[in-house]
Design a protein around this motif. Structure first.
Motif, PDB file in Angstrom:
ATOM      1  N   ALA A  30       4.764   3.502  -4.823  1.00 61.82           N
ATOM      2  CA  ALA A  30       4.305   4.373  -5.897  1.00 61.82           C
ATOM      3  C   ALA A  30       5.291   4.356  -7.061  1.00 61.82           C
ATOM      4  O   ALA A  30       6.466   4.015  -6.890  1.00 61.82           O
ATOM      5  CB  ALA A  30       4.135   5.805  -5.383  1.00 61.82           C
TER       6      ALA A  30
ATOM      7  N   LEU B 236       2.893  11.516 -10.513  1.00 65.63           N
ATOM      8  CA  LEU B 236       2.425  10.260  -9.922  1.00 65.63           C
ATOM      9  C   LEU B 236       1.641   9.452 -10.943  1.00 65.63           C
ATOM     10  O   LEU B 236       0.670   9.941 -11.524  1.00 65.63           O
ATOM     11  CB  LEU B 236       1.555  10.558  -8.698  1.00 65.63           C
ATOM     12  CG  LEU B 236       0.954   9.350  -7.979  1.00 65.63           C
ATOM     13  CD1 LEU B 236       2.045   8.493  -7.341  1.00 65.63           C
ATOM     14  CD2 LEU B 236      -0.065   9.813  -6.927  1.00 65.63           C
TER      15      LEU B 236
ATOM     16  N   ILE C 250       0.826  -1.206   0.000  1.00 66.70           N
ATOM     17  CA  ILE C 250       0.000   0.000   0.000  1.00 66.70           C
ATOM     18  C   ILE C 250       0.862   1.259   0.000  1.00 66.70           C
ATOM     19  O   ILE C 250       0.372   2.358  -0.231  1.00 66.70           O
ATOM     20  CB  ILE C 250      -0.979   0.035   1.190  1.00 66.70           C
ATOM     21  CG1 ILE C 250      -0.247   0.188   2.532  1.00 66.70           C
ATOM     22  CG2 ILE C 250      -1.874  -1.195   1.178  1.00 66.70           C
ATOM     23  CD1 ILE C 250      -1.205   0.370   3.708  1.00 66.70           C
ATOM     24  N   TYR C 251       2.176   1.085   0.244  1.00 61.89           N
ATOM     25  CA  TYR C 251       3.087   2.219   0.324  1.00 61.89           C
ATOM     26  C   TYR C 251       4.087   2.260  -0.832  1.00 61.89           C
ATOM     27  O   TYR C 251       5.220   2.734  -0.668  1.00 61.89           O
ATOM     28  CB  TYR C 251       3.866   2.174   1.633  1.00 61.89           C
ATOM     29  CG  TYR C 251       3.020   2.218   2.881  1.00 61.89           C
ATOM     30  CD1 TYR C 251       3.005   1.143   3.765  1.00 61.89           C
ATOM     31  CD2 TYR C 251       2.243   3.336   3.182  1.00 61.89           C
ATOM     32  CE1 TYR C 251       2.245   1.184   4.930  1.00 61.89           C
ATOM     33  CE2 TYR C 251       1.479   3.380   4.335  1.00 61.89           C
ATOM     34  CZ  TYR C 251       1.489   2.298   5.205  1.00 61.89           C
ATOM     35  OH  TYR C 251       0.726   2.343   6.347  1.00 61.89           O
TER      36      TYR C 251
ATOM     37  N   TYR D   2      -0.136   4.412  -7.249  1.00 63.51           N
ATOM     38  CA  TYR D   2       0.073   4.353  -5.809  1.00 63.51           C
ATOM     39  C   TYR D   2      -0.526   3.058  -5.282  1.00 63.51           C
ATOM     40  O   TYR D   2      -1.308   2.401  -5.988  1.00 63.51           O
ATOM     41  CB  TYR D   2      -0.517   5.578  -5.092  1.00 63.51           C
ATOM     42  CG  TYR D   2      -2.014   5.737  -5.250  1.00 63.51           C
ATOM     43  CD1 TYR D   2      -2.544   6.477  -6.300  1.00 63.51           C
ATOM     44  CD2 TYR D   2      -2.907   5.141  -4.354  1.00 63.51           C
ATOM     45  CE1 TYR D   2      -3.915   6.625  -6.451  1.00 63.51           C
ATOM     46  CE2 TYR D   2      -4.271   5.278  -4.498  1.00 63.51           C
ATOM     47  CZ  TYR D   2      -4.773   6.031  -5.547  1.00 63.51           C
ATOM     48  OH  TYR D   2      -6.135   6.171  -5.696  1.00 63.51           O
TER      49      TYR D   2
END
Lengths: 123, 108
Positions: free
Chosen positions: B35, B47, B32-33, B50
């Motif tokens: 990117a 971005l 989940i962390y 993510y």
């Protein structure tokens, strides 16, 4: 739509202090977001410096922590970076960026960036 | 500190081809962390992905991310001319948050 804009001196003398400001427009700084500083140099690539919440909570990169301060000014909707005792290794493009706070298992990356400002450390 | 190693360093492909970029972490990262960013010359990173696999707003569906633990992948299914750029992975689950060294995607 939130936009970020960095400003500050482009040239800083060795052993001096680097000070940059990031103005937040199109939205309030007092939201559920970490306001971040990232720098980029050919030698080190992208390097995360630290982040701050509007309530003043901060996280810093341990490698820079002794020289770095990030602060927030809610009245001006901006946040700032100060780096003391600079040397040539601090020469870089400095970016401010936003990271929305995690919501459950959804953790966003740095989704809004400023255009970047080049800082050179030289006498 | 978690070290992120991207491979290959440079990938030369033609428009229409499929690109696969790898990011390996020195220790396990909660997906989940994770990117992925795209950066073009003179621009800030943008971005793309993510949470290892969720496309950011406005990102075309030819971009996809996958992976878990220590191995993560960015795939571009059919390269468009505007996709030739440098790509970075990042982990933001363990301080200090770290980036990979970048992978350059250039036109063959």
């Amino acid at each position: 739509q939130v936009q970020l804009q960095e400003s500050g001196p482009g040239l800083v003398k060795p052993s001096g202090t680097l000070s940059l400001t990031c103005v937040v427009s199109g939205g309030s700084i007092s939201t559920n977001s970490w306001w971040s500083w990232v720098r980029q140099s050919p030698e080190k690539g992208l390097e995360w410096i630290g982040e701050i919440l509007h309530i003043g909570s901060t996280n810093y990169n341990p490698s820079l922590k002794s020289r770095v301060t990030i602060s927030v000014d809610k009245s001006k909707n901006q946040f700032s970076l100060t780096v003391t005792s600079v040397n040539a290794a601090d020469t870089a493009v400095y970016y401010c960026a936003r990271r929305v706070i995690c919501s459950g298992n959804i953790c966003y990356g740095l989704d809004v960036w400023g255009q970047g400002t080049t800082v050179t450390v030289s006498s | 500190e978690i070290l992120l190693t991207q491979s290959p360093g440079t990938l030369s492909l033609s428009p229409g081809e499929r690109a696969t970029l790898s990011c390996r972490a020195s220790q396990s990262v909660n997906s989940i962390y994770v990117a992925w960013y795209q950066q073009k010359p003179g621009q800030a990173p943008r971005l793309l992905i993510y949470g290892a696999s969720t496309r950011a707003t406005g990102i075309p569906d030819r971009f996809s991310g996958s992976g878990s633990g220590t191995d993560f992948t960015l795939t571009i299914s059919r390269l468009e001319p505007e996709d030739f750029a440098v790509y970075y992975c990042q982990q933001y689950g363990n301080s200090p948050y770290t980036f990979g060294q970048g992978a350059k995607l250039d036109i063959k």
